[in-house]
Enzyme design. Structure first.
Site, PDB file in Angstrom:
ATOM      1  N   ASP A   1     -41.953 -10.653  -0.212  1.00  0.00           N
ATOM      2  CA  ASP A   1     -40.652 -10.069   0.170  1.00  0.00           C
ATOM      3  C   ASP A   1     -40.508  -8.617  -0.290  1.00  0.00           C
ATOM      4  O   ASP A   1     -40.879  -8.254  -1.391  1.00  0.00           O
ATOM      5  CB  ASP A   1     -39.481 -10.885  -0.398  1.00  0.00           C
ATOM      6  CG  ASP A   1     -38.151 -10.356   0.117  1.00  0.00           C
ATOM      7  OD1 ASP A   1     -38.083 -10.021   1.307  1.00  0.00           O
ATOM      8  OD2 ASP A   1     -37.200 -10.274  -0.665  1.00  0.00           O
TER       9      ASP A   1
ATOM     10  N   ASP B   1     -29.945 -12.990  -0.211  1.00  0.00           N
ATOM     11  CA  ASP B   1     -30.652 -11.729  -0.503  1.00  0.00           C
ATOM     12  C   ASP B   1     -29.908 -10.952  -1.589  1.00  0.00           C
ATOM     13  O   ASP B   1     -29.782  -9.732  -1.521  1.00  0.00           O
ATOM     14  CB  ASP B   1     -30.846 -10.873   0.759  1.00  0.00           C
ATOM     15  CG  ASP B   1     -31.947  -9.827   0.571  1.00  0.00           C
ATOM     16  OD1 ASP B   1     -32.604  -9.821  -0.495  1.00  0.00           O
ATOM     17  OD2 ASP B   1     -32.162  -9.017   1.491  1.00  0.00           O
TER      18      ASP B   1
ATOM     19  N   GLY C   1     -30.533  -2.863  -0.704  1.00  0.00           N
ATOM     20  CA  GLY C   1     -30.069  -4.157  -1.208  1.00  0.00           C
ATOM     21  C   GLY C   1     -28.643  -4.112  -1.708  1.00  0.00           C
ATOM     22  O   GLY C   1     -28.131  -3.050  -2.064  1.00  0.00           O
TER      23      GLY C   1
HETATM   24 ZN   LIG Z   1     -36.730  -8.932   2.171  1.00  0.00          ZN
END
Ligand SMILES: [Zn+2]
Length: 428
Positions: free
Chosen positions: A154, A306, A325
């Site tokens: 990821d 996430d 993020g």
């Molecule tokens: Zn990701």
């Protein structure tokens, strides 16, 4: 061992097609009884759940707890607190830690630390390749033995398809789930969706094809190897079309969508700047609509938060330098409640995508993701109507990188219960 009696709640458990008023008795960490009326016997703690929803606790297949190595952003303790605040008792942690989770020692460290904190069931994902470099596969067997449940690089995807194919064969043999951040690096060198807003700001974009091509590749490889693959954070409508096609063909492909992609579009970058920078990026109105519809219809299987904490000094950098993020645990339920209030998903589907289905994808069902008598008592109790402000006072994370900071949200968790123990109590 605590004995709990949850009284007067509206129980929603898709695994038993249960939707109605009922009391739940929890004894010795297990669900011991569900009935319309269970009178208290005097030796238990009684939880008044009137006007609240009672459901199996949430399961998150995708969170960044930053431990080891980046514990100024979050650590397993603060991350656990943020998870239970959001109603999650089971969390799959992403392996882009520092050093990366590419060996059994780090997997063991993470599990032990989470057990010591005692709030959540931390299930680490290991990396597919050593150091997340995309070159050499990790020792899947050793990672599995140490307690890893999934494999992902990821943050990026593998660019060597033959390596990914081998990984799928091996992982499938061992019963490990391969998860993919499906975004081809060559088409995603930019910082936000390639489109209107990126050209307005004069910044390089991340193309929707970067995702769609990777999803197509992953689907074909899963079909050919007969292995399972899970697509992380679907963001583009083209990916939805492909997922629908693969599902029709019976390919073992599942996927998740993040709360941020359900709530926001690329315009958020103009308002919130780097706080709205995520990978894959926030896209257009049409994409958002397609994602919501796909989630409602089951083309997209579940929610992954996430959860991706970053320090404020990092998010204060310019758009092209700030890390991607945003926080996820805290806004997952409010995001789904918003869709529910707008009539876009049912209450049953809300519980399915946050609990039952991710538990199934991770092979935790029928022990988790259900309220069946005899199973582990992981329960969440939330108020669909409760309004609250997401501010520093209430936020358990070490970081506060969220466009929703300071904003009013609807839908609040009041109790999170893990193995019959109350691990979070919300205040109104
Ligand atoms: Zn990701």
């Amino acid at each position: 061992m605590e004995k709990l009696l949850i009284k007067g709640g509206f129980v929603v458990d898709p695994s038993q097609k249960l939707e109605g008023l009922a009391d739940i008795l929890i004894e010795k960490g297990k669900i011991s009884k569900i009935e319309r009326n269970i009178p208290p016997s005097g030796d238990e703690e009684v939880i008044d759940a009137r006007s609240m929803v009672v459901a199996p606790a949430f399961v998150d297949p995708h969170a960044h707890l930053r431990d080891p190595g980046q514990t100024y952003k979050e650590d397993i303790e603060s991350g656990s607190r943020a998870a239970v605040f959001g109603g999650f008792t089971t969390v799959v942690s992403m392996p882009n830690t520092s050093p990366t989770t590419d060996n059994p020692a780090i997997v063991e460290y993470q599990i032990q630390k989470a057990q010591k904190v005692g709030l959540i069931r931390l299930l680490p994902a290991g990396t597919i390749t050593v150091g997340r470099k995309g070159e050499k596969l990790t020792d899947f067997n050793a990672l599995k033995k140490a307690g890893a449940v999934a494999l992902t690089d990821d943050g990026t995807t593998l660019t060597d398809e033959s390596l990914l194919k081998t990984a799928l064969y091996w992982a499938s043999d061992l019963g490990l789930l391969v998860m993919d951040h499906a975004e081809l690096p060559s088409l995603s060198r930019g910082h936000l969706n390639e489109g209107k807003v990126s050209s307005l700001l004069g910044l390089a974009g991340r193309s929707r094809s970067a995702e769609a091509i990777a999803v197509a590749r992953d689907g074909f490889l899963a079909q050919e190897t007969d292995a399972k693959i899970h697509i992380q954070h679907v963001s583009a409508k083209e990916s939805v079309d492909l997922l629908s096609l693969f599902k029709e063909k019976g390919v073992n492909i599942t996927s998740e969508v993040n709360p941020n992609h359900l709530l926001l579009t690329e315009e958020a970058v103009l308002k919130y700047g780097p706080l709205a920078k995520v990978n894959p990026p926030l896209r257009t109105k049409e994409d958002r609509k397609a994602l919501i519809q796909a989630l409602a219809e089951g083309i997209i299987d579940c929610i992954g938060t996430d959860h991706a904490p970053h320090a404020s000094w990092e998010k204060e950098k310019p758009l092209d330098q700030a890390p991607p993020g945003m926080l996820g645990f805290q806004i997952a339920l409010p995001a789904l409640v918003k869709l529910y209030n707008e009539g876009l998903i049912t209450l049953k589907r809300l519980v399915e995508v946050l609990s039952t289905t991710p538990a199934k994808i991770l092979n935790l069902y029928p022990e988790l993701g259900t309220l069946k008598v005899g199973t582990t008592a992981d329960v969440v109790i939330f108020d669909l109507k409760h309004e609250w402000v997401f501010d520093e006072k209430i936020n358990p994370s070490k970081s506060s990188n969220s466009p929703f900071m300071g904003r009013k949200l609807v839908g609040k968790v009041f109790y999170t219960i893990k193995e019959g123990k109350i691990v979070y109590r919300g205040k109104s």
